[in-house]
Design an enzyme around this catalytic site. Structure first.
Site, PDB file in Angstrom:
ATOM      1  N   LYS A   1      68.121  24.243 -27.567  1.00 30.55           N
ATOM      2  CA  LYS A   1      67.148  23.832 -26.556  1.00 30.55           C
ATOM      3  C   LYS A   1      65.788  24.448 -26.857  1.00 30.55           C
ATOM      4  O   LYS A   1      64.768  23.786 -26.851  1.00 30.55           O
ATOM      5  CB  LYS A   1      67.681  24.271 -25.188  1.00 30.55           C
ATOM      6  CG  LYS A   1      66.845  23.871 -24.014  1.00 30.55           C
ATOM      7  CD  LYS A   1      67.620  24.170 -22.733  1.00 30.55           C
ATOM      8  CE  LYS A   1      66.708  24.214 -21.541  1.00 30.55           C
ATOM      9  NZ  LYS A   1      67.450  24.475 -20.295  1.00 30.55           N
TER      10      LYS A   1
ATOM     11  N   GLU B   1      70.564  33.560 -33.544  1.00 29.42           N
ATOM     12  CA  GLU B   1      71.770  33.188 -34.299  1.00 29.42           C
ATOM     13  C   GLU B   1      71.612  31.806 -34.928  1.00 29.42           C
ATOM     14  O   GLU B   1      71.895  31.588 -36.108  1.00 29.42           O
ATOM     15  CB  GLU B   1      72.998  33.155 -33.366  1.00 29.42           C
ATOM     16  CG  GLU B   1      73.449  34.495 -32.833  1.00 29.42           C
ATOM     17  CD  GLU B   1      72.813  34.861 -31.502  1.00 29.42           C
ATOM     18  OE1 GLU B   1      71.688  34.381 -31.211  1.00 29.42           O
ATOM     19  OE2 GLU B   1      73.429  35.641 -30.757  1.00 29.42           O
TER      20      GLU B   1
ATOM     21  N   GLY C   1      71.779  25.023 -20.474  1.00 29.55           N
ATOM     22  CA  GLY C   1      72.552  24.986 -21.719  1.00 29.55           C
ATOM     23  C   GLY C   1      74.025  24.654 -21.498  1.00 29.55           C
ATOM     24  O   GLY C   1      74.582  23.771 -22.139  1.00 29.55           O
ATOM     25  N   ARG C   2      74.650  25.364 -20.543  1.00 26.15           N
ATOM     26  CA  ARG C   2      76.093  25.169 -20.355  1.00 26.15           C
ATOM     27  C   ARG C   2      76.420  23.872 -19.617  1.00 26.15           C
ATOM     28  O   ARG C   2      77.584  23.558 -19.406  1.00 26.15           O
ATOM     29  CB  ARG C   2      76.700  26.394 -19.664  1.00 26.15           C
ATOM     30  CG  ARG C   2      76.060  26.755 -18.331  1.00 26.15           C
ATOM     31  CD  ARG C   2      76.489  28.154 -17.903  1.00 26.15           C
ATOM     32  NE  ARG C   2      75.773  28.640 -16.723  1.00 26.15           N
ATOM     33  CZ  ARG C   2      74.597  29.242 -16.757  1.00 26.15           C
ATOM     34  NH1 ARG C   2      73.950  29.391 -17.913  1.00 26.15           N
ATOM     35  NH2 ARG C   2      74.032  29.676 -15.646  1.00 26.15           N
TER      36      ARG C   2
ATOM     37  N   GLU D   1      79.134  32.607 -16.741  1.00 22.21           N
ATOM     38  CA  GLU D   1      77.682  32.708 -16.896  1.00 22.21           C
ATOM     39  C   GLU D   1      76.982  32.212 -15.632  1.00 22.21           C
ATOM     40  O   GLU D   1      75.887  32.649 -15.296  1.00 22.21           O
ATOM     41  CB  GLU D   1      77.205  31.919 -18.124  1.00 22.21           C
ATOM     42  CG  GLU D   1      75.965  32.523 -18.756  1.00 22.21           C
ATOM     43  CD  GLU D   1      75.584  31.889 -20.089  1.00 22.21           C
ATOM     44  OE1 GLU D   1      75.574  30.655 -20.177  1.00 22.21           O
ATOM     45  OE2 GLU D   1      75.283  32.617 -21.039  1.00 22.21           O
TER      46      GLU D   1
ATOM     47  N   HIS E   1     104.528  32.567 -25.134  1.00 20.58           N
ATOM     48  CA  HIS E   1     105.132  33.511 -26.075  1.00 20.58           C
ATOM     49  C   HIS E   1     104.211  34.688 -26.319  1.00 20.58           C
ATOM     50  O   HIS E   1     104.382  35.423 -27.296  1.00 20.58           O
ATOM     51  CB  HIS E   1     105.453  32.795 -27.388  1.00 20.58           C
ATOM     52  CG  HIS E   1     106.453  31.697 -27.195  1.00 20.58           C
ATOM     53  ND1 HIS E   1     107.798  31.860 -27.431  1.00 20.58           N
ATOM     54  CD2 HIS E   1     106.304  30.440 -26.709  1.00 20.58           C
ATOM     55  CE1 HIS E   1     108.432  30.732 -27.139  1.00 20.58           C
ATOM     56  NE2 HIS E   1     107.551  29.855 -26.686  1.00 20.58           N
TER      57      HIS E   1
ATOM     58  N   LYS F   1      70.199  41.217 -26.036  1.00 17.63           N
ATOM     59  CA  LYS F   1      69.349  40.566 -27.039  1.00 17.63           C
ATOM     60  C   LYS F   1      68.156  41.462 -27.372  1.00 17.63           C
ATOM     61  O   LYS F   1      67.819  41.665 -28.531  1.00 17.63           O
ATOM     62  CB  LYS F   1      68.794  39.244 -26.481  1.00 17.63           C
ATOM     63  CG  LYS F   1      69.719  38.065 -26.563  1.00 17.63           C
ATOM     64  CD  LYS F   1      68.897  36.795 -26.347  1.00 17.63           C
ATOM     65  CE  LYS F   1      69.604  35.769 -25.526  1.00 17.63           C
ATOM     66  NZ  LYS F   1      68.772  34.643 -25.118  1.00 17.63           N
TER      67      LYS F   1
HETATM   68  C1  G6Q Z   1      73.700  28.416 -21.316  1.00 18.21           C
HETATM   69  C2  G6Q Z   1      72.852  29.428 -21.855  1.00 18.21           C
HETATM   70  C3  G6Q Z   1      73.098  29.728 -23.317  1.00 18.21           C
HETATM   71  C4  G6Q Z   1      72.338  28.835 -24.282  1.00 18.21           C
HETATM   72  C5  G6Q Z   1      72.358  29.479 -25.669  1.00 18.21           C
HETATM   73  C6  G6Q Z   1      71.689  28.626 -26.713  1.00 18.21           C
HETATM   74  O1  G6Q Z   1      73.620  27.971 -20.201  1.00 18.21           O
HETATM   75  O2  G6Q Z   1      71.549  29.141 -21.589  1.00 18.21           O
HETATM   76  O3  G6Q Z   1      74.462  29.709 -23.674  1.00 18.21           O
HETATM   77  O4  G6Q Z   1      72.873  27.569 -24.296  1.00 18.21           O
HETATM   78  O5  G6Q Z   1      71.769  30.725 -25.605  1.00 18.21           O
HETATM   79  O6  G6Q Z   1      70.358  28.407 -26.395  1.00 18.21           O
HETATM   80  P1  G6Q Z   1      69.495  27.388 -27.188  1.00 18.21           P
HETATM   81  O7  G6Q Z   1      70.080  26.032 -27.009  1.00 18.21           O
HETATM   82  O8  G6Q Z   1      68.096  27.487 -26.654  1.00 18.21           O
HETATM   83  O9  G6Q Z   1      69.568  27.792 -28.651  1.00 18.21           O
END
Ligand code: G6Q
Length: 545
Positions: free
Chosen positions: A205, A211, A265-266, A351, A382, A510
């Protein structure tokens, strides 16, 4: 405000007291209609919540709580595009991403459906072109491998859905997901791939996530080493709100798919973040996936609380967490294709509702989101089910199972179902001491042997679970299932009076990682604030070869 919620939640106490004086086993014996009383269905999903420590009065009290906390009013606020994510001043419009009706949905006075439909059309076109080979690689070959590089919300959703809809993916297309900054992840993925037939999708996003950008650069270098600089524009696509950064990376405009800041994001699997899924399963199946979610949205927005699946699921979660003080929730899909569903829900729920201050910034005086974990059945049986059955904690479980499998292996599916139904019954009914003694005596054991063994074989029972049963895990059902849990999270968040749509708790780690990075790179920089971090750094340099 926090005080008011505390009082509202405390209204559950007398019901807890009453429920603790009985057992589910007894309640089932006393009421042959218990299943009918405590089950409901919508969008092809049956929810059996009868194996919870609840009765009609407790459920009524929970519905009263939903009313007192104005769940419906808040749901309408979300749908109206109000900035309910107050700490980021953002609307929360993931429902619009799968909406197919005529309402004119707006955010900040701007119509959003035309934008959504525009991006969906682009996804349709691009995914078709990749699937048919109309778009080819720099060497003119059809893409065989798609690598999604993203993390968190830009990874867990598409990864989980790709696994869930494996029966809809043609065997000549391989989907790969790289998320971890650990070089092992991208290295192990790339080592099996042919650069000439590999397409990378950088899903971020913000397009600044460390990462993802680290992995994206490594992928780019790998491609350039094999095919040269000019190949980049053919082998990379992006999903992002940050067009400028995508351009800088070398991704051409026609391959940048947008989304908006009102998609968390989620909650983004329904947006262009679903691109790898659309490529994998085809756009028609992706549309069916969206429509399943839209159907659940419609149900959530219109059904009365007493028949409303997400509301009921949320209220049961509140009851378990705040009434009965159970602090975890196991998600156990008896559906191998849902093997990543627990991890997906872990992010979605933890989250969203892992917060300690309410919407006004006051410390909450009650427990909020539970710890979510899980694993596909029967594997877990198991492994960790021992604790579910005989441990000192009660772990509420959500079982998920399909009536039909995709595979023509009925002997497998019958056993899978039998195991699923057996587990919820075993947890609920248990086996008391006299039943154990009787069983051991029948097996011919001596009294002495029975005395030693019997206590170990007792199952207390009265352990709670929901079961979600659906016809088949097709794209539509999966869409409905995910939306069901999204709304469960929303309702619980409203009752807790917290902001379910921010995630400030991930920031501190972070920031510190940035500060510690130079100390890891060069020994002379090691100046941590505490002796533990310093000690670890010192030891690290001793071990480093
Ligand atoms: C979800 C969070 C988080 C996010 C990641 C990736 O709700 O905001 O999991 O999706 O940190 O972020 P970017 O899509 O900006 O790389």
């Amino acid at each position: 405000m926090a005080f008011e919620r505390k009082t509202i939640l405390e209204s559950l106490h007398p019901h807890v007291k009453r429920i603790r004086a009985t057992s589910m086993r007894k309640m089932f014996e006393e009421n042959p209609a218990r299943f009918a009383d405590f089950s409901t269905s919508a969008c092809g999903i049956l929810l059996d919540y009868s194996k919870n420590q609840i009765d009609k009065k407790a459920m009524d009290a929970l519905f009263d709580i939903a009313r007192a906390c104005e769940v419906e009013k808040n749901r309408n606020k979300m749908w109206a595009g109000e900035a309910i994510n107050i700490t980021e001043n953002r609307a929360v419009m993931h429902m619009a991403l799968r909406y197919d009706g005529d309402e004119n949905l707006q955010v900040n006075g701007e119509e959003i459906m035309p934008k959504i439909r525009h991006e969906l059309n682009r996804i349709e076109q691009y995914s078709n072109q990749i699937r048919t080979g109309e778009i080819v690689s720099s060497s003119g070959e059809k893409f065989t491998d798609i690598v999604n590089i993203g993390i968190g919300g830009s990874d867990l959703g598409p990864l989980m859905v790709t696994k869930a809809l494996e029966p809809y993916i043609s065997p000549d297309l391989q989907l790969h997901y790289v998320s971890n900054v650990d070089g092992a992840h991208i290295h192990d993925c790339l080592k099996r791939l042919n650069p000439k037939t590999t397409l990378f999708i950088i899903a971020s996003k913000t397009f600044v996530t460390d990462e993802t950008m680290t992995n994206a650069k490594t992928a780019k270098n790998w491609l350039i080493t094999a095919l040269g600089k000019d190949a980049v524009s053919k082998h990379f696509a992006a999903i992002s709100t940050n067009i400028e950064a995508c351009n800088e990376f070398g991704i051409t405009k026609s391959k940048i798919f947008g989304f908006w800041d009102w998609v968390g994001g989620r909650y983004s699997i329904w947006s262009t973040i679903g691109l790898p899924v659309a490529i994998a399963i085809g756009f028609n199946n992706f549309k069916a996936f969206l429509s399943g979610a839209a159907q659940m949205d419609e149900h959530f927005r219109t059904a009365p609380p007493e028949k409303n699946l997400p509301v009921i699921l949320a209220l049961i979660a509140i009851w378990n967490r705040n009434g009965l003080n159970f602090s975890t929730n196991a998600i156990l899909p008896y559906d191998q294709h849902l093997s990543r569903f627990p991890a997906y829900l872990q992010q979605l729920d933890m989250e969203s509702n892992g917060k300690s201050v309410d919407i006004s910034g006051y410390r909450v005086g009650y427990d909020t989101g539970a710890v979510i974990f899980g694993e596909a059945g029967t594997n877990g049986q198991h492994a960790f089910y021992q604790l579910l059955h005989q441990g000192t904690d009660i772990i509420p479980v959500d079982f998920l199972v399909a009536a039909n499998s995709h595979e023509n292996l009925p002997q497998h599916h019958e056993k899978l179902l039998a195991n699923c139904f057996a587990q919820s019954e075993a947890l609920m009914s248990g086996k008391n001491l006299s039943e154990v003694i009787e069983e051991l005596a029948l097996s011919g054991m001596s009294n002495e042997e029975i005395k030693t063994l019997a206590p170990h074989k007792v199952f207390e029972g009265n352990r709670v679970s929901n079961t979600l049963l659906y016809k088949k895990l097709d794209p539509k059902t999966l869409g409905s299932l995910i939306a069901l849990y999204e709304h469960r999270v929303f309702v619980a968040g409203i009752i807790y009076n917290i902001n379910s749509f921010d995630q400030w708790g991930v920031e501190l780690g972070k920031q510190l990682a940035k500060k510690i990075l130079p100390m890891v790179k060069e020994e002379k920089h090691k100046k941590g604030k505490n002796s533990s971090t310093n000690g670890l750094l010192e030891y690290f340099f001793r071990l480093k070869s």
